[in-house]
Design a protein around this motif. Structure first.
Motif, PDB file in Angstrom:
ATOM      1  N   VAL A   1      -7.017  -1.092  14.291  1.00 52.56           N
ATOM      2  CA  VAL A   1      -6.772  -2.505  14.035  1.00 52.56           C
ATOM      3  C   VAL A   1      -6.609  -2.700  12.533  1.00 52.56           C
ATOM      4  N   LEU A   2      -5.535  -3.367  12.162  1.00 44.47           N
ATOM      5  CA  LEU A   2      -5.231  -3.697  10.777  1.00 44.47           C
ATOM      6  C   LEU A   2      -5.013  -5.200  10.726  1.00 44.47           C
ATOM      7  N   CYS A   3      -5.703  -5.892   9.820  1.00 46.77           N
ATOM      8  CA  CYS A   3      -5.604  -7.353   9.771  1.00 46.77           C
ATOM      9  C   CYS A   3      -4.759  -7.813   8.602  1.00 46.77           C
ATOM     10  N   VAL A   4      -4.070  -8.926   8.816  1.00 45.93           N
ATOM     11  CA  VAL A   4      -3.228  -9.528   7.790  1.00 45.93           C
ATOM     12  C   VAL A   4      -3.842 -10.865   7.399  1.00 45.93           C
TER      13      VAL A   4
ATOM     14  N   LEU B   1      -2.492  -7.993   2.676  1.00 42.12           N
ATOM     15  CA  LEU B   1      -2.322  -9.357   2.167  1.00 42.12           C
ATOM     16  C   LEU B   1      -0.831  -9.672   2.175  1.00 42.12           C
ATOM     17  N   ASN B   2      -0.467 -10.798   2.776  1.00 43.82           N
ATOM     18  CA  ASN B   2       0.929 -11.206   2.745  1.00 43.82           C
ATOM     19  C   ASN B   2       1.086 -12.427   1.840  1.00 43.82           C
ATOM     20  N   LYS B   3       2.326 -12.813   1.598  1.00 46.07           N
ATOM     21  CA  LYS B   3       2.667 -13.962   0.740  1.00 46.07           C
ATOM     22  C   LYS B   3       2.101 -13.778  -0.670  1.00 46.07           C
ATOM     23  N   VAL B   4       2.135 -12.547  -1.152  1.00 48.08           N
ATOM     24  CA  VAL B   4       1.656 -12.243  -2.502  1.00 48.08           C
ATOM     25  C   VAL B   4       2.762 -12.612  -3.483  1.00 48.08           C
TER      26      VAL B   4
END
Length: 109
Positions: free
Chosen positions: A71-74, A104-107
């Motif tokens: 499991v990898l979380c965003v 981390l998204n939207k960096v």
């Protein structure tokens, strides 16, 4: 009841989408049937990435976690961690070897 032949080829990536209503994974089929289907896919693909509901919809997320190897979380960058997110993080910690980290998204630069 999606056939492996319903995969959409996009270059070197194949996509299988579920555009159904708000149906949970185990409403579609049994855990053992889904695990069997994933084994078939593992014979075809090196890596299988499944985008599941966020942990706010924990019941549906947990179903995918049950059949997932890892499991990898965003999480969205520059966002404060709410009390709800803290509870979700505590849950992830209980997964022991299944939970492999964060993206981390939207960096922004």
């Amino acid at each position: 009841n999606t056939s492996l032949y319903q995969l959409v080829e996009e270059g070197n990536i194949s996509v299988l989408g579920n555009y159904g209503n708000d149906i949970s994974l185990f409403e579609i089929n049994t855990e053992s049937a889904i695990e069997q289907k994933l084994l078939e896919l593992k014979d075809i693909f090196d890596i299988i990435i499944i985008e599941a509901s966020g942990l706010a919809a924990l019941n549906q997320s947990k179903e995918w976690i049950v059949v997932a190897d890892r499991v990898l979380c965003v999480f969205e960058a520059n966002t404060s961690i709410s009390n709800e997110m803290k509870e979700q993080i505590l849950y992830l910690k209980t997964l022991e070897g299944k939970f492999i980290g964060w993206v981390l998204n939207k960096v922004t630069k």
